[in-house]
Design a protein around this motif. Structure first.
Motif, PDB file in Angstrom:
ATOM      1  N   VAL A 138       0.846  -1.204   0.000  1.00 51.38           N
ATOM      2  CA  VAL A 138       0.000   0.000   0.000  1.00 51.38           C
ATOM      3  C   VAL A 138       0.877   1.248   0.000  1.00 51.38           C
ATOM      4  O   VAL A 138       0.633   2.207  -0.741  1.00 51.38           O
ATOM      5  CB  VAL A 138      -0.950   0.002   1.217  1.00 51.38           C
ATOM      6  N   LYS A 139       1.917   1.243   0.822  1.00 54.21           N
ATOM      7  CA  LYS A 139       2.829   2.397   0.874  1.00 54.21           C
ATOM      8  C   LYS A 139       3.519   2.606  -0.464  1.00 54.21           C
ATOM      9  O   LYS A 139       3.689   3.753  -0.910  1.00 54.21           O
ATOM     10  CB  LYS A 139       3.860   2.203   1.984  1.00 54.21           C
ATOM     11  N   CYS A 140       3.902   1.530  -1.122  1.00 58.02           N
ATOM     12  CA  CYS A 140       4.543   1.619  -2.432  1.00 58.02           C
ATOM     13  C   CYS A 140       3.595   2.275  -3.442  1.00 58.02           C
ATOM     14  O   CYS A 140       3.991   3.181  -4.193  1.00 58.02           O
ATOM     15  CB  CYS A 140       4.935   0.218  -2.909  1.00 58.02           C
ATOM     16  N   ILE A 141       2.345   1.850  -3.437  1.00 53.49           N
ATOM     17  CA  ILE A 141       1.344   2.421  -4.343  1.00 53.49           C
ATOM     18  C   ILE A 141       1.137   3.901  -4.048  1.00 53.49           C
ATOM     19  O   ILE A 141       1.158   4.752  -4.950  1.00 53.49           O
ATOM     20  CB  ILE A 141       0.009   1.657  -4.214  1.00 53.49           C
ATOM     21  N   MET A 142       0.949   4.225  -2.780  1.00 52.00           N
ATOM     22  CA  MET A 142       0.627   5.601  -2.413  1.00 52.00           C
ATOM     23  C   MET A 142       1.781   6.562  -2.690  1.00 52.00           C
ATOM     24  O   MET A 142       1.559   7.704  -3.099  1.00 52.00           O
ATOM     25  CB  MET A 142       0.223   5.678  -0.944  1.00 52.00           C
ATOM     26  N   LEU A 143       3.009   6.127  -2.472  1.00 52.45           N
ATOM     27  CA  LEU A 143       4.145   7.002  -2.774  1.00 52.45           C
ATOM     28  C   LEU A 143       4.161   7.375  -4.255  1.00 52.45           C
ATOM     29  O   LEU A 143       4.438   8.519  -4.619  1.00 52.45           O
ATOM     30  CB  LEU A 143       5.455   6.306  -2.389  1.00 52.45           C
ATOM     31  N   GLN A 144       3.836   6.413  -5.107  1.00 57.09           N
ATOM     32  CA  GLN A 144       3.821   6.694  -6.541  1.00 57.09           C
ATOM     33  C   GLN A 144       2.670   7.627  -6.913  1.00 57.09           C
ATOM     34  O   GLN A 144       2.830   8.532  -7.728  1.00 57.09           O
ATOM     35  CB  GLN A 144       3.725   5.381  -7.321  1.00 57.09           C
ATOM     36  N   VAL A 145       1.504   7.404  -6.312  1.00 55.59           N
ATOM     37  CA  VAL A 145       0.373   8.304  -6.550  1.00 55.59           C
ATOM     38  C   VAL A 145       0.733   9.721  -6.127  1.00 55.59           C
ATOM     39  O   VAL A 145       0.468  10.699  -6.841  1.00 55.59           O
ATOM     40  CB  VAL A 145      -0.881   7.810  -5.786  1.00 55.59           C
ATOM     41  N   LEU A 146       1.359   9.847  -4.975  1.00 60.85           N
ATOM     42  CA  LEU A 146       1.710  11.165  -4.433  1.00 60.85           C
ATOM     43  C   LEU A 146       2.774  11.855  -5.266  1.00 60.85           C
ATOM     44  O   LEU A 146       2.726  13.074  -5.460  1.00 60.85           O
ATOM     45  CB  LEU A 146       2.175  11.023  -2.978  1.00 60.85           C
ATOM     46  N   ARG A 147       3.731  11.096  -5.797  1.00 57.63           N
ATOM     47  CA  ARG A 147       4.761  11.711  -6.649  1.00 57.63           C
ATOM     48  C   ARG A 147       4.133  12.261  -7.928  1.00 57.63           C
ATOM     49  O   ARG A 147       4.462  13.360  -8.371  1.00 57.63           O
ATOM     50  CB  ARG A 147       5.857  10.688  -6.976  1.00 57.63           C
ATOM     51  N   GLY A 148       3.245  11.478  -8.521  1.00 56.08           N
ATOM     52  CA  GLY A 148       2.561  11.955  -9.716  1.00 56.08           C
ATOM     53  C   GLY A 148       1.704  13.170  -9.421  1.00 56.08           C
ATOM     54  O   GLY A 148       1.665  14.132 -10.199  1.00 56.08           O
ATOM     55  N   LEU A 149       1.038  13.147  -8.276  1.00 55.31           N
ATOM     56  CA  LEU A 149       0.159  14.249  -7.899  1.00 55.31           C
ATOM     57  C   LEU A 149       0.961  15.509  -7.571  1.00 55.31           C
ATOM     58  O   LEU A 149       0.552  16.625  -7.920  1.00 55.31           O
ATOM     59  CB  LEU A 149      -0.683  13.830  -6.697  1.00 55.31           C
ATOM     60  N   GLN A 150       2.101  15.350  -6.913  1.00 57.57           N
ATOM     61  CA  GLN A 150       2.957  16.503  -6.637  1.00 57.57           C
ATOM     62  C   GLN A 150       3.390  17.155  -7.946  1.00 57.57           C
ATOM     63  O   GLN A 150       3.400  18.389  -8.070  1.00 57.57           O
ATOM     64  CB  GLN A 150       4.182  16.066  -5.836  1.00 57.57           C
ATOM     65  N   TYR A 151       3.713  16.342  -8.926  1.00 53.29           N
ATOM     66  CA  TYR A 151       4.096  16.860 -10.251  1.00 53.29           C
ATOM     67  C   TYR A 151       2.930  17.631 -10.882  1.00 53.29           C
ATOM     68  O   TYR A 151       3.115  18.737 -11.406  1.00 53.29           O
ATOM     69  CB  TYR A 151       4.523  15.693 -11.139  1.00 53.29           C
ATOM     70  N   LEU A 152       1.722  17.056 -10.824  1.00 50.09           N
ATOM     71  CA  LEU A 152       0.544  17.739 -11.373  1.00 50.09           C
ATOM     72  C   LEU A 152       0.323  19.084 -10.702  1.00 50.09           C
ATOM     73  O   LEU A 152       0.137  20.114 -11.358  1.00 50.09           O
ATOM     74  CB  LEU A 152      -0.707  16.881 -11.178  1.00 50.09           C
ATOM     75  N   HIS A 153       0.329  19.069  -9.366  1.00 49.60           N
ATOM     76  CA  HIS A 153       0.019  20.290  -8.625  1.00 49.60           C
ATOM     77  C   HIS A 153       1.088  21.356  -8.822  1.00 49.60           C
ATOM     78  O   HIS A 153       0.790  22.552  -8.848  1.00 49.60           O
ATOM     79  CB  HIS A 153      -0.161  19.953  -7.142  1.00 49.60           C
ATOM     80  N   ARG A 154       2.329  20.945  -8.956  1.00 50.27           N
ATOM     81  CA  ARG A 154       3.397  21.917  -9.228  1.00 50.27           C
ATOM     82  C   ARG A 154       3.233  22.541 -10.601  1.00 50.27           C
ATOM     83  O   ARG A 154       3.745  23.637 -10.860  1.00 50.27           O
ATOM     84  CB  ARG A 154       4.764  21.239  -9.118  1.00 50.27           C
ATOM     85  N   ASN A 155       2.527  21.841 -11.485  1.00 56.34           N
ATOM     86  CA  ASN A 155       2.253  22.370 -12.815  1.00 56.34           C
ATOM     87  C   ASN A 155       0.851  22.981 -12.891  1.00 56.34           C
ATOM     88  O   ASN A 155       0.315  23.176 -13.982  1.00 56.34           O
ATOM     89  CB  ASN A 155       2.404  21.262 -13.861  1.00 56.34           C
ATOM     90  N   PHE A 156       0.284  23.282 -11.713  1.00 52.66           N
ATOM     91  CA  PHE A 156      -0.998  23.978 -11.611  1.00 52.66           C
ATOM     92  C   PHE A 156      -2.139  23.234 -12.304  1.00 52.66           C
ATOM     93  O   PHE A 156      -2.942  23.817 -13.029  1.00 52.66           O
ATOM     94  CB  PHE A 156      -0.879  25.407 -12.162  1.00 52.66           C
ATOM     95  N   ILE A 157      -2.185  21.926 -12.066  1.00 50.33           N
ATOM     96  CA  ILE A 157      -3.254  21.101 -12.609  1.00 50.33           C
ATOM     97  C   ILE A 157      -3.931  20.351 -11.465  1.00 50.33           C
ATOM     98  O   ILE A 157      -3.255  19.747 -10.620  1.00 50.33           O
ATOM     99  CB  ILE A 157      -2.713  20.090 -13.636  1.00 50.33           C
ATOM    100  N   ILE A 158      -5.258  20.414 -11.408  1.00 50.85           N
ATOM    101  CA  ILE A 158      -6.054  19.625 -10.462  1.00 50.85           C
ATOM    102  C   ILE A 158      -6.677  18.480 -11.252  1.00 50.85           C
ATOM    103  O   ILE A 158      -7.297  18.700 -12.300  1.00 50.85           O
ATOM    104  CB  ILE A 158      -7.180  20.468  -9.818  1.00 50.85           C
ATOM    105  N   HIS A 159      -6.547  17.261 -10.751  1.00 47.31           N
ATOM    106  CA  HIS A 159      -7.084  16.112 -11.478  1.00 47.31           C
ATOM    107  C   HIS A 159      -8.608  16.064 -11.410  1.00 47.31           C
ATOM    108  O   HIS A 159      -9.280  15.833 -12.402  1.00 47.31           O
ATOM    109  CB  HIS A 159      -6.491  14.811 -10.917  1.00 47.31           C
ATOM    110  N   ARG A 160      -9.170  16.224 -10.239  1.00 44.76           N
ATOM    111  CA  ARG A 160     -10.604  16.331  -9.977  1.00 44.76           C
ATOM    112  C   ARG A 160     -11.390  15.032 -10.161  1.00 44.76           C
ATOM    113  O   ARG A 160     -12.620  15.050 -10.130  1.00 44.76           O
ATOM    114  CB  ARG A 160     -11.245  17.430 -10.835  1.00 44.76           C
TER     115      ARG A 160
END
Length: 358
Positions: A138-160
């Protein structure tokens, strides 16, 4: 021909919305024909189009071929698809699904997105795997989700629209966030957006109460729901309606108030609901076996006040991911039968899974 028609249309649309992000695939030459791809089987059907597993006959690569739904369109490409194309063209990250190119069929309405192929989606895995993911997995999955999401948010994108069915996984354990049909670029000041976004079970309380101000915090609430779902092996807040969803949140986290959520009483729908009086946070009772660090992380993600909610960067620094059991490496994630690869696999309508209520 349709190849000649679709390229300038898409180029103009992208130029109009995001001038600096035009991909060379739309500037040079013609779009390839979908006939250069061999469709192997249909693997899904969602709001915005049918998805096939296909083989690129030029390279032998297996890809996901997403047909843009044009059923109700009289004036060209749907705005949802244009948004997805413009956003995905600018995104390149290991934990974000890749848009490789756009190809076309014989008719003006036949447009396909060629995406990187992932063997599994987490919703199907959670329903079909014989034993649940371990906490290290679960931690492995979540770290990857969070890395992708950090990249999105730093590029001013909300997935929604974050949810387990929009998280894909390759056979090498790489998790990728997919389906950007509802995603939006945002700026400062934040412009009003419709609150009718995010699948109900993962929808933040401010959306349920009618806010039109959306920030990255709505994605982070959904992350909390996904983490809790993976840990509990079942959806955390499976509401059947918006009022039921709010009630489930209150039962879990307590009744919101101006003290813990400044501006709560001024939300558009706050006066329309009679919330139960529940003074306790029951996360610890829901997850009695979870470490203090894990509970802190969940509580941080489930802050009522969006301004105080954890960011993706906050989560990546959480001590929860640094304590035992440590996250396993992606390549050590278990592999599973390819449910999506069966040639006769029935179409799965998005939102029909037990875990993906609208």
């Amino acid at each position: 021909s349709s190849q000649l028609w679709v390229r300038p249309i898409i180029t103009c649309a992208i130029n109009f919305q995001i001038p600096t992000l035009v991909s060379p695939v739309f500037q040079l030459g013609r779009c390839r024909s979908v006939k250069e791809f061999e469709k192997l089987n249909r693997i899904g059907e969602g709001t915005y189009g049918i998805v096939y597993r296909a083989r690129d006959t030029q390279t032998d690569e297996i890809v996901a071929l997403k047909k843009v739904r044009m059923d109700k369109e009289k004036d060209g490409i749907p705005i949802s698809s244009l948004r997805e194309i413009t956003l995905l063209l600018r995104l390149r990250h290991p934990n974000i699904v890749e848009l490789k190119e756009v190809v076309v069929g014989n008719h003006l309405e036949s447009i396909f997105l060629v995406m990187g192929y992932c063997e599994q989606d987490l919703a199907s895995l959670l329903e079909n795997m014989p034993t649940p993911f371990s906490e290290a997995q679960v931690k492995c999955i979540m770290l990857q989700v969070l890395r992708g999401l950090q990249y999105l948010h730093r590029n001013f994108i909300i997935h929604r629209d974050l949810k387990v069915s929009n998280l894909l996984m390759t056979d090498k354990g790489c998790v990728k966030t997919a389906d950007f049909g509802l995603a939006r670029a945002y700026g400062v000041p934040v412009k009003p957006m419709t609150p009718k976004v995010v699948t109900l079970w993962y929808r933040a309380p401010e959306l349920l109460l009618g806010t039109t101000t959306q920030t990255t915090s709505i994605d982070m609430w959904a992350v909390g729901c996904i983490l809790a779902e993976l840990l509990a092996h079942k959806p955390l807040l499976p509401g059947t309606s918006e009022i039921h969803q709010i009630d489930l949140i209150v039962q879990l986290l307590g009744t919101p108030s101006e003290n813990i959520w400044p501006g709560f009483s001024k939300l558009p729908l706050a006066g329309q609901y009679s919330l139960r009086k529940q003074p306790y946070n029951n996360l610890k009772h829901k997850f009695p076996w979870l470490s203090e660090a894990g509970l802190r992380l969940l509580n941080f993600l489930f802050m009522y006040d969006p301004k105080k909610r954890a960011t993706a960067g906050d989560c990546l620094e959480s001590s929860y991911f640094k304590e035992k059991p440590l996250p396993c490496e992606p390549e050590l994630m278990p592999t599973f039968p390819h449910h999506r690869n069966k040639r006769a696999a029935p179409a799965v309508m998005e939102g029909q899974s037990k875990r993906c209520k609208p």
